[in-house]
Design a protein around this motif. Structure first.
Motif, mmCIF file in Angstrom:
data_model
loop_
_atom_site.group_PDB
_atom_site.id
_atom_site.type_symbol
_atom_site.label_atom_id
_atom_site.label_comp_id
_atom_site.label_asym_id
_atom_site.label_seq_id
_atom_site.Cartn_x
_atom_site.Cartn_y
_atom_site.Cartn_z
ATOM 1 N N ALA A 287 8.151 -13.047 20.422
ATOM 2 C CA ALA A 287 8.227 -11.622 20.113
ATOM 3 C C ALA A 287 8.726 -11.395 18.688
ATOM 4 N N THR A 288 9.635 -12.226 18.241
ATOM 5 C CA THR A 288 10.135 -12.094 16.871
ATOM 6 C C THR A 288 9.031 -12.380 15.862
ATOM 7 N N LEU A 289 8.244 -13.416 16.104
ATOM 8 C CA LEU A 289 7.133 -13.721 15.211
ATOM 9 C C LEU A 289 6.107 -12.598 15.215
ATOM 10 N N ASP A 290 5.860 -12.014 16.375
ATOM 11 C CA ASP A 290 4.938 -10.876 16.447
ATOM 12 C C ASP A 290 5.457 -9.693 15.644
ATOM 13 N N ASP A 291 6.756 -9.444 15.723
ATOM 14 C CA ASP A 291 7.330 -8.347 14.945
ATOM 15 C C ASP A 291 7.239 -8.616 13.444
ATOM 16 N N ILE A 292 7.408 -9.869 13.058
ATOM 17 C CA ILE A 292 7.279 -10.201 11.635
ATOM 18 C C ILE A 292 5.864 -9.893 11.149
ATOM 19 N N TRP A 293 4.873 -10.291 11.948
ATOM 20 C CA TRP A 293 3.489 -9.986 11.560
ATOM 21 C C TRP A 293 3.240 -8.480 11.559
ATOM 22 N N THR A 294 3.821 -7.773 12.498
ATOM 23 C CA THR A 294 3.670 -6.310 12.534
ATOM 24 C C THR A 294 4.181 -5.686 11.244
ATOM 25 N N ALA A 295 5.338 -6.132 10.780
ATOM 26 C CA ALA A 295 5.908 -5.577 9.553
ATOM 27 C C ALA A 295 5.041 -5.914 8.340
ATOM 28 N N LEU A 296 4.596 -7.181 8.241
ATOM 29 C CA LEU A 296 3.782 -7.571 7.092
ATOM 30 C C LEU A 296 2.433 -6.861 7.102
ATOM 31 N N HIS A 297 1.842 -6.740 8.272
ATOM 32 C CA HIS A 297 0.557 -6.041 8.360
ATOM 33 C C HIS A 297 0.718 -4.557 8.037
ATOM 34 N N PHE A 298 1.829 -3.980 8.428
ATOM 35 C CA PHE A 298 2.113 -2.576 8.111
ATOM 36 C C PHE A 298 2.151 -2.370 6.604
ATOM 37 N N PHE A 299 2.845 -3.237 5.887
ATOM 38 C CA PHE A 299 2.946 -3.081 4.437
ATOM 39 C C PHE A 299 1.600 -3.345 3.763
ATOM 40 N N SER A 300 0.861 -4.339 4.252
ATOM 41 C CA SER A 300 -0.439 -4.627 3.633
ATOM 42 C C SER A 300 -1.428 -3.487 3.838
ATOM 43 N N THR A 301 -1.262 -2.715 4.904
ATOM 44 C CA THR A 301 -2.177 -1.610 5.206
ATOM 45 C C THR A 301 -1.816 -0.345 4.435
ATOM 46 N N HIS A 302 -0.563 -0.033 4.319
ATOM 47 C CA HIS A 302 -0.117 1.237 3.758
ATOM 48 C C HIS A 302 0.273 1.157 2.291
ATOM 49 N N LEU A 303 0.367 -0.037 1.745
ATOM 50 C CA LEU A 303 0.745 -0.159 0.343
ATOM 51 C C LEU A 303 -0.439 -0.655 -0.462
ATOM 52 N N PRO A 304 -0.588 -0.199 -1.707
ATOM 53 C CA PRO A 304 -1.687 -0.695 -2.544
ATOM 54 C C PRO A 304 -1.489 -2.172 -2.881
ATOM 55 N N LYS A 305 -2.575 -2.810 -3.234
ATOM 56 C CA LYS A 305 -2.533 -4.236 -3.543
ATOM 57 C C LYS A 305 -1.609 -4.527 -4.709
ATOM 58 N N SER A 306 -1.542 -3.595 -5.653
ATOM 59 C CA SER A 306 -0.681 -3.797 -6.817
ATOM 60 C C SER A 306 0.793 -3.839 -6.438
ATOM 61 N N VAL A 307 1.132 -3.292 -5.270
ATOM 62 C CA VAL A 307 2.518 -3.366 -4.776
ATOM 63 C C VAL A 307 2.687 -4.543 -3.832
ATOM 64 N N CYS A 308 1.700 -4.799 -3.006
ATOM 65 C CA CYS A 308 1.825 -5.848 -1.987
ATOM 66 C C CYS A 308 1.982 -7.226 -2.607
ATOM 67 N N GLU A 309 1.190 -7.509 -3.615
ATOM 68 C CA GLU A 309 1.233 -8.855 -4.177
ATOM 69 C C GLU A 309 2.597 -9.195 -4.769
ATOM 70 N N PRO A 310 3.151 -8.365 -5.689
ATOM 71 C CA PRO A 310 4.492 -8.718 -6.194
ATOM 72 C C PRO A 310 5.573 -8.626 -5.113
ATOM 73 N N LEU A 311 5.403 -7.706 -4.158
ATOM 74 C CA LEU A 311 6.390 -7.600 -3.087
ATOM 75 C C LEU A 311 6.376 -8.844 -2.209
ATOM 76 N N SER A 312 5.185 -9.383 -1.902
ATOM 77 C CA SER A 312 5.101 -10.582 -1.064
ATOM 78 C C SER A 312 5.707 -11.792 -1.759
ATOM 79 N N GLN A 313 5.539 -11.887 -3.060
ATOM 80 C CA GLN A 313 6.088 -13.022 -3.794
ATOM 81 C C GLN A 313 7.607 -13.052 -3.752
ATOM 82 N N LYS A 314 8.234 -11.892 -3.640
ATOM 83 C CA LYS A 314 9.679 -11.839 -3.611
ATOM 84 C C LYS A 314 10.234 -11.766 -2.186
#
Length: 850
Positions: A287-314
């Motif tokens: 369930a914890t791993l599922d929640d982690i994917w839920t959070a990452l998928h949420f950000f990848s969907t609602h944030l532009p790529k120009s924000v997601c890429e630098p945000l993911s690196q950090k």
């Protein structure tokens, strides 16, 4: 020769020879500067000729000389004309030079005027650029006030380009003021953009939620992409991403991945909002791993790529690190039965890495490495668990003690030398009396670490960076080092009963020796060949440590055996099976390394180490033998059977050596204490005179009490045979020292000999420690002479101190005195006890001859 000299010589020659040729002295040959001087010289020459030869010259020559003079004057006139011409040329040259200077001055003035014109034009251009930049900045400021951020960004770029064109005059005050104003504007612009970004992407740490909005009501035309463009151009994107990463961790990641007791949370989605909510039960790792994917998928969907890429690196490195140490490592099971759940977790982690890779996000290496290193991680945790259990057992179960029995069966024939007689019952008693528990040798044995042979089957174990055979033996205690003294070496040998067999054989052949009784419970069973099987039983005390250690080792071997089964070939920890067989070596090494510290807090800790280590070695040896019998019927290949993978022979030897060293250290410590106590007698000289008499009595009394105290302390720990042997070894040390010091006395008077006999009798009272009751209620047996090799010598010494010469001679010739003493010892005692006389000399001579 110069031209002037030539002319003069020509005139002289002409005068002398009477000929006056007309020399060619045109201006082409005579330099103009020499003509005046030449003319003067000619006139002088003429005058000289006239004076000197006036009488000899004829009147015919005078016209020729005049011609010369006329020609010279003509030449002088030409020269004057040439000079005038030259002066005219010089004057004209000077006039040209002045004209050239005037022309140069005029050119300089023209160049200066051109520069002034260019400067004025440049100044006008610069002022125009400054004015244009100010107007652009004003428009940008106006757009900023009107919340037209796109126009403000474009104008800011134009203003920066305009200011960049002023690089040549950037040090001027006007440009400096313009740059300062631009910097202030961009700082305000950046602050406003950052505030708008926070309004669009709200991280509420207190509410533990993150909300992403499409626009801000006050500025409807602004979206995240424009915000990112502005932040990127103004250089504030990295700072904003760092702050955003921190806020997301505080608002979502840390609360969700927290493992604090009572804090159970899950992630919930509500449109463009993701939040952390409490739950009554703790969610599992899946369930914890599922929640982690839920959070990452949420950000990848609602944030532009120009924000997601630098945000993911950090964000991803710290997220995966927290996830690994807080959740994944904790889910690694120790028990084999939990492997299916662990396999499910590994599959989910691999799928999470694939999902993140599909987003074209990087930094999933940590997750992939964790999956690949799962066997190593499990093995490390299994090893830590085993070593932790061993250490905990060692420090917590030492007070739990129990009595165990050791049984040994041996077959003895009637004619065996160990029996030494025809009477079966008496022979059995003698054999039993001579039997001893296997005692460790006190000689130092150098334990060399064996070089393990590496085969193909060992490659799996070597892949885990674990040594197959770890037979490190603890450092020897100071008490076990060889002292180099013969007496101490003999005492060390006596500690283990070396030579007891020979002693018993000799004693059984003596007619006057005390009868020896069995010291262990025996059961006699005759065989078909007439031989006897004697079953010897003894009990001794051990702690709960050996059984606990054996249980840990058997569990490790059982796990390895299960993983070797073909049904676990696809298990994620299957490759760790072969490395599990090295864990028993680590467990035993842990025991040997920490036992001295743990047992050191107990009374007679070394004797408990001796019992525990010996029993553990026996248990492991028995376990290995049973495992080999079990594997004989196994269907597994030979190289996969536990008996072929276990290499515990060196560990068993190390345990036995460890037990011997602990025993030897305890014995040497007690011997040192006893010797120090007996040193108070000061060699037993003048033992009948005060204060030496009191010192001798006190030393003997204290030493006797020490022997009894140690015997009492060891009684509930050691087996009966080991107890008697250890106590007798200490007694033998005391007796050896007393015998040696008494024999070194040069003159022993009658009163002194009586006192020494009393002291010997006092020390002999400890023989009651070696009285052994008959198991069937018969007469008790005195086992002192059997266990203490110098007991009879000490008894004879007491008798010699008060015997006459005739008695001593009789004991030597007809008795058994020569079995305990040599001739020199007896003669030295006679010389110390009796004054010189013919009778003494004759007795000494008879003793030496016999």
């Amino acid at each position: 020769m110069s031209t002037n000299d030539q002319l003069k010589q020509a005139i002289v020659d002409s005068v002398e020879h009477g000929a006056y040729p007309e020399p060619d002295i045109s201006s082409a040959e005579v330099p103009s500067t020499l003509l005046p001087a030449l003319l003067t010289d000619l006139q002088q020459a003429r005058d000289e000729v006239k004076v000197s030869n006036i009488r000899s010259l004829s009147k015919d020559i005078a016209p020729d000389v005049d011609g010369w003079i006329a020609q010279a004057k003509k030449l002088q006139a030409d020269i004057e004309r040439s000079k005038a011409t030259a002066r005219d040329i010089v004057a004209q040259a000077e006039a040209g030079k002045q004209l050239k200077e005037k022309t140069h001055d005029a050119g300089n003035k023209v160049g200066l005027l051109e520069k002034e014109v260019a400067f004025n034009e440049s100044l006008a251009t610069t002022l125009e650029l400054i004015r244009s930049s100010c107007r652009i900045l004003d428009r940008a400021d106006q757009a900023y006030v009107n919340n037209d951020l796109r126009t403000a960004l474009d104008l800011t770029k134009q203003c920066d380009s305009s200011i960049a064109a002023l690089s040549a005059v950037q040090d001027t005050r006007a440009v400096g003021l313009l740059q300062t104003r631009s910097s202030r504007f961009k700082a305000n612009f950046l602050d406003k953009t950052t505030a708008l970004a926070q309004s669009l992407l709200q991280c509420d740490i207190d509410a533990r939620s993150v909300t992403i909005k499409g626009n801000v009501p006050e500025v409807p035309a602004v979206d995240l992409e424009l915000i990112v463009d502005i932040l990127t151009y103004l250089g504030g994107l990295d700072i904003y991403i760092r702050r955003l990463k921190r806020d997301i961790e505080f608002a979502l990641i840390n609360p969700r991945l927290s493992t604090k007791p009572g804090q159970h949370t899950v992630l919930q989605l509500d449109g463009a909002c993701i939040s952390v909510s409490d739950t009554s039960s703790k969610p599992d790792t899946i369930a914890t791993l599922d929640d982690i994917w839920t959070a990452l998928h949420f950000f990848s969907t609602h944030l532009p790529k120009s924000v997601c890429e630098p945000l993911s690196q950090k964000l991803l490195p710290s997220l995966f690190e927290t996830l690994t140490y807080s959740w994944l490592d904790q889910t690694v099971p120790v028990q084999i039965e939990q492997m299916p759940v662990f396999q499910h977790i590994l599959d989910r982690v691999s799928r999470l890495a694939e999902q993140i890779d599909a987003l074209n996000w990087s930094n999933t290496v940590l997750l992939k490495d964790w999956v690949q290193n799962a066997p190593r991680t499990w093995l490390s945790k299994r090893r830590e668990t085993a070593l932790g259990a061993a250490r905990s057992l060692l420090f917590s179960r030492l007070r739990d003690r129990k009595t165990v029995e050791r049984v040994e069966t041996q077959t003895v024939s009637k004619g065996d030398a160990i029996i030494g007689g025809t009477d079966i019952d008496e022979a059995d008693d003698a054999w039993a009396a001579d039997w001893e528990e296997d005692a460790p040798e006190t000689k130092e044995v150098e334990i060399k670490k064996p070089v393990p042979t590496i085969s193909d089957d060992d490659d799996d174990a070597s892949a885990w960076d674990m040594d197959e055979d770890d037979t490190s033996v603890p450092t020897e205690s100071a008490g076990t080092k060889a002292s180099g003294e013969d007496a101490e070496e003999d005492d060390a040998a006596d500690a283990w009963g070396w030579g007891d067999d020979e002693q018993v054989t000799e004693e059984t052949s003596k007619p006057d020796s005390p009868k020896k009784a069995a010291k262990a419970s025996t059961t006699k069973q005759p065989t078909s060949s007439g031989d006897r099987e004697l079953t010897l039983r003894e009990t001794y005390t051990v702690t709960a440590v050996p059984d606990g250690m054996l249980e840990i080792i058997t569990q490790v071997v059982s796990d390895a055996e299960i993983l070797t089964d073909p049904s676990y070939s696809g298990s994620p920890i299957g490759p760790a099976a072969s490395a599990l067989y090295t864990l028993p070596t680590f467990v035993l090494a842990m025991y040997r390394a920490t036992a001295s510290t743990a047992y050191g807090k107990l009374d007679s800790g070394n004797m408990l180490i001796y019992n525990d280590a010996s029993r553990l070695a026996d248990q492991i040896r028995s376990f290995v033998n049973k495992q080999a019998e079990k594997d004989a019927t196994s269907t597994l290949p030979m190289h996969l059977r536990p008996s072929s993978r276990l290499r515990l022979d060196n560990d068993i030897k190390a345990l036995e050596t460890f037990a011997k060293r602990a025993y030897s250290a305890e014995m040497e410590s007690q011997r040192t204490i006893i010797r120090d106590m007996l040193d108070g007698a000061q060699g037993f000289s003048n033992c009948n005179a005060e204060p030496f008499a009191s010192a001798c009595e006190s030393a003997v009394s204290i030493t006797e009490g020490r022997l009894r105290d140690v015997h009492k302390q060891w009684t509930p720990i050691l087996s009966r045979s080991a107890l008697l042997q250890s106590s007798a070894s200490l007694l033998s040390t005391v007796l050896s020292k007393m015998i040696m010091e008494i024999e070194e006395i040069q003159d022993i008077g009658e009163e002194e000999s009586k006192k020494l006999r009393q002291l010997c009798d006092k020390m002999s009272e400890v023989k009651d420690l070696f009285i052994q009751e008959h198991p069937q209620g018969g007469e008790a047996s005195d086992m002192t002479g059997i266990y203490c090799p110098n007991w009879f010598k000490f008894q004879y010494l007491g008798e010699l101190l008060e015997s006459s010469l005739a008695d001593i001679k009789y004991l030597w010739t007809e008795g058994e005195l020569r079995l305990e003493f040599d001739a020199d010892e007896v003669t030295d005692l006679i010389e110390a006890l009796f004054s010189d006389s013919d009778y003494r000399r004759k007795a000494i001579a008879d003793i030496r001859r016999s």
